[in-house]
Scaffold this active site. Structure first.
Site, mmCIF file in Angstrom:
data_model
loop_
_atom_site.group_PDB
_atom_site.id
_atom_site.type_symbol
_atom_site.label_atom_id
_atom_site.label_comp_id
_atom_site.label_asym_id
_atom_site.label_seq_id
_atom_site.Cartn_x
_atom_site.Cartn_y
_atom_site.Cartn_z
ATOM 1 N N LYS A 156 0.823 -1.213 0.000
ATOM 2 C CA LYS A 156 0.000 0.000 0.000
ATOM 3 C C LYS A 156 0.863 1.274 0.000
ATOM 4 O O LYS A 156 0.620 2.200 -0.760
ATOM 5 C CB LYS A 156 -0.929 -0.025 1.224
ATOM 6 C CG LYS A 156 -1.989 -1.128 1.151
ATOM 7 C CD LYS A 156 -2.866 -1.168 2.364
ATOM 8 C CE LYS A 156 -2.224 -1.805 3.579
ATOM 9 N NZ LYS A 156 -1.886 -3.234 3.459
ATOM 10 N N ILE A 157 1.877 1.294 0.873
ATOM 11 C CA ILE A 157 2.693 2.510 1.000
ATOM 12 C C ILE A 157 3.661 2.641 -0.178
ATOM 13 O O ILE A 157 3.806 3.716 -0.760
ATOM 14 C CB ILE A 157 3.451 2.507 2.348
ATOM 15 C CG1 ILE A 157 2.446 2.521 3.512
ATOM 16 C CG2 ILE A 157 4.392 3.693 2.454
ATOM 17 C CD1 ILE A 157 3.038 2.234 4.882
ATOM 18 N N ASP A 176 10.065 -6.532 -4.866
ATOM 19 C CA ASP A 176 9.037 -7.106 -3.991
ATOM 20 C C ASP A 176 8.998 -8.600 -4.307
ATOM 21 O O ASP A 176 9.024 -8.987 -5.487
ATOM 22 C CB ASP A 176 7.665 -6.460 -4.295
ATOM 23 C CG ASP A 176 6.636 -6.742 -3.198
ATOM 24 O OD1 ASP A 176 6.130 -5.777 -2.607
ATOM 25 O OD2 ASP A 176 6.340 -7.932 -2.940
ATOM 26 N N CYS A 208 8.850 -2.216 3.151
ATOM 27 C CA CYS A 208 8.482 -3.616 3.349
ATOM 28 C C CYS A 208 8.341 -3.884 4.850
ATOM 29 O O CYS A 208 8.867 -3.132 5.665
ATOM 30 C CB CYS A 208 9.565 -4.527 2.752
ATOM 31 S SG CYS A 208 11.209 -4.148 3.330
ATOM 32 N N PRO A 209 7.621 -4.925 5.215
ATOM 33 C CA PRO A 209 7.557 -5.273 6.644
ATOM 34 C C PRO A 209 8.870 -5.901 7.089
ATOM 35 O O PRO A 209 9.669 -6.334 6.262
ATOM 36 C CB PRO A 209 6.419 -6.302 6.699
ATOM 37 C CG PRO A 209 6.353 -6.885 5.343
ATOM 38 C CD PRO A 209 6.874 -5.868 4.372
ATOM 39 N N ASN A 214 14.461 -10.500 6.132
ATOM 40 C CA ASN A 214 15.053 -9.227 5.695
ATOM 41 C C ASN A 214 15.596 -8.381 6.849
ATOM 42 O O ASN A 214 15.899 -7.206 6.655
ATOM 43 C CB ASN A 214 14.053 -8.410 4.860
ATOM 44 C CG ASN A 214 12.839 -7.984 5.661
ATOM 45 O OD1 ASN A 214 12.810 -8.119 6.879
ATOM 46 N ND2 ASN A 214 11.828 -7.462 4.982
ATOM 47 N N THR A 235 11.179 4.338 6.408
ATOM 48 C CA THR A 235 9.970 4.547 7.221
ATOM 49 C C THR A 235 9.333 3.182 7.517
ATOM 50 O O THR A 235 8.196 3.120 7.980
ATOM 51 C CB THR A 235 8.926 5.434 6.506
ATOM 52 O OG1 THR A 235 8.564 4.808 5.274
ATOM 53 C CG2 THR A 235 9.439 6.832 6.248
ATOM 54 N N ARG A 237 10.751 -0.363 9.149
ATOM 55 C CA ARG A 237 11.047 -0.775 10.522
ATOM 56 C C ARG A 237 12.547 -0.612 10.762
ATOM 57 O O ARG A 237 13.365 -0.884 9.863
ATOM 58 C CB ARG A 237 10.660 -2.248 10.754
ATOM 59 C CG ARG A 237 9.177 -2.475 10.989
ATOM 60 C CD ARG A 237 8.701 -1.906 12.333
ATOM 61 N NE ARG A 237 7.271 -2.048 12.552
ATOM 62 C CZ ARG A 237 6.361 -1.120 12.269
ATOM 63 N NH1 ARG A 237 6.717 0.030 11.732
ATOM 64 N NH2 ARG A 237 5.083 -1.312 12.536
ATOM 65 N N GLU A 266 14.546 1.825 18.825
ATOM 66 C CA GLU A 266 13.711 3.001 19.079
ATOM 67 C C GLU A 266 12.832 2.875 20.330
ATOM 68 O O GLU A 266 12.417 3.874 20.905
ATOM 69 C CB GLU A 266 12.822 3.296 17.867
ATOM 70 C CG GLU A 266 11.722 2.275 17.638
ATOM 71 C CD GLU A 266 10.855 2.618 16.424
ATOM 72 O OE1 GLU A 266 11.418 2.826 15.344
ATOM 73 O OE2 GLU A 266 9.626 2.674 16.579
ATOM 74 N N HIS A 298 9.306 8.073 14.540
ATOM 75 C CA HIS A 298 8.201 7.181 14.133
ATOM 76 C C HIS A 298 6.898 7.982 13.978
ATOM 77 O O HIS A 298 5.862 7.614 14.529
ATOM 78 C CB HIS A 298 8.020 6.046 15.145
ATOM 79 C CG HIS A 298 7.424 4.807 14.541
ATOM 80 N ND1 HIS A 298 7.873 3.540 14.803
ATOM 81 C CD2 HIS A 298 6.395 4.647 13.660
ATOM 82 C CE1 HIS A 298 7.162 2.657 14.138
ATOM 83 N NE2 HIS A 298 6.250 3.313 13.431
#
Ligand code: NAI
Length: 349
Positions: A156-157, A176, A208-209, A214, A235, A237, A266, A298
């Site tokens: 989505k992002i 991806d 990506c998550p 990764n 942005t 993780r 963080e 964040h």
């Protein structure tokens, strides 16, 4: 209508504002607590049926045991990620729901803001002019038009970000594991492998998550493959980047700039005010010394629209769970996969 008592941890003024503005029709009574959820604070949830938590509230086995013993039946995450919940510990005892998407525009626009500020050094110019210094020495940037961006993760992002980058006239390479050929054709990106993306991109942006595969994908080895002076935006993780390797890349000049909305460690600092305290994380402290590093805490998600969506979806999740025979936005305990349709019934076993 029966009200659903919910303990709301890590409540900040902006959370209260967003949730209080929309809570009336949901029949959810929120008890706000400013502290994080932990083994020391879990007792404050006694007498509630649900808890609402954020990214730095951690549900360990000990916390899960206490919640279960207190009669809590639902953990409502007011975020998308759920790496802070021990899913095995809550399995078959407490359900977990979350907000899968709140505003991909908020996050992509923030990533673009970091990229633009670093390139044109707006963060430095702001302080210069306020100090009466109108010199532009050292503020030289480059045209984004015609340069190559590398987008890692076209969910989505990443898709919104691709559109923004294309709007600047950039060529977009994307990686991806599940490429979408129709999006590539319509959105104007070209899917490629990571080595090619690393080799050709002037700006790399991570969307990506974080997965076991990764973790620290941006490391000494991958940085070595990148263009000299590459800009890295994260942005996604914090643990996607080996921060020590990034610092090494910044010191050598291989990395030209880094825009970080997330950071490996963080949890100890982000969202809190440490302005009167010594920062004892030497890696974070070193990062903060670079003129070409821009760190935000964040906050990429933090727009009015996203906060309203988070509040609406979270309250809707709680209401639906307690009033209907449905489990909205539930995490699949077995596969933890968003795409798992069986998560709706909790029967992916
Ligand atoms: P999404 O689930 O819509 O898209 C993720 C994409 O990444 C998918 O297309 C997936 O196939 C791809 N992917 C999975 N593993 C990958 C890998 N190893 N390499 C490259 N791509 C991979 O998720 P969405 O909504 O776009 O969010 C992306 C990430 O952004 C979230 O997982 C979260 O970590 C982060 N995020 C950060 C926020 C912030 O405030 N900084 C707010 C919201 C999300």
């Amino acid at each position: 209508m029966k009200t659903i008592k919910t303990a709301f941890f890590d409540a900040k003024p902006y959370d209260r504002e967003a949730f209080d503005a929309v809570k009336r029709p949901f029949g959810v009574e929120l008890k706000y607590f400013s502290g994080h959820l932990s083994a020391d604070t879990v007792h404050v949830a006694a007498g509630t049926e649900a808890i609402c938590i954020f990214v730095n509230d951690v549900v360990t086995r000990e916390v899960a045991d206490a919640l279960h013993a207190q009669g809590v039946r639902l953990i409502a995450l007011r975020c998308a990620g759920y790496n802070n919940v021990d899913l095995k510990a809550v399995y078959q005892r407490i359900h977990v729901v979350r907000v899968p998407a709140y505003s991909p525009y908020a996050v992509a626009e923030h990533a673009a803001a970091l990229m633009l500020a670093l390139n044109r050094k707006t963060h430095k110019a702001y302080f210069r002019t306020r100090d009466g210094n109108f010199s532009i020495n050292g503020l030289l940037g480059f045209d984004l038009n015609g340069k190559t961006a590398g987008v890692v993760g076209t969910g989505k992002i990443g898709r919104v970000m691709t559109g923004i980058l294309r709007g600047f006239g950039m060529r977009v390479l994307a990686f991806d594991p599940f490429p979408d050929a129709a999006f590539a054709q319509a959105g104007g990106c070209v899917y490629t492998d990571l080595p090619t993306l690393y080799r050709e991109a002037d700006v790399i942006t991570l969307h990506c998550p974080l997965t076991p595969d990764n973790r620290r994908m941006i490391n000494a080895e991958s940085i070595a493959q990148m263009k000299k002076g590459v800009t890295i935006i994260n942005t996604g993780r914090g643990k996607l980047i080996d921060t020590r390797a990034l610092i090494h890349g910044l010191k050598s000049g291989k990395v030209g700039a880094a825009g970080l909305d997330v950071y490996e460690e963080e949890t100890d600092y982000f969202f809190e005010d440490f302005s009167s305290t010594v920062i004892d994380d030497d890696v974070l402290a070193r990062l903060l010394t670079f003129p070409n590093v821009l760190i935000t805490s964040h906050q990429a998600f933090f727009t009015r629209e996203a906060m309203a969506n988070i509040a609406q979806t979270t309250l809707g999740n709680i209401q639906t769970y307690f009033t209907q025979d449905q489990l909205p936005n539930e995490i699949c305990y077995r596969c933890s996969d968003d795409a798992c349709q069986r998560k709706i019934t909790g029967k992916c076993f």
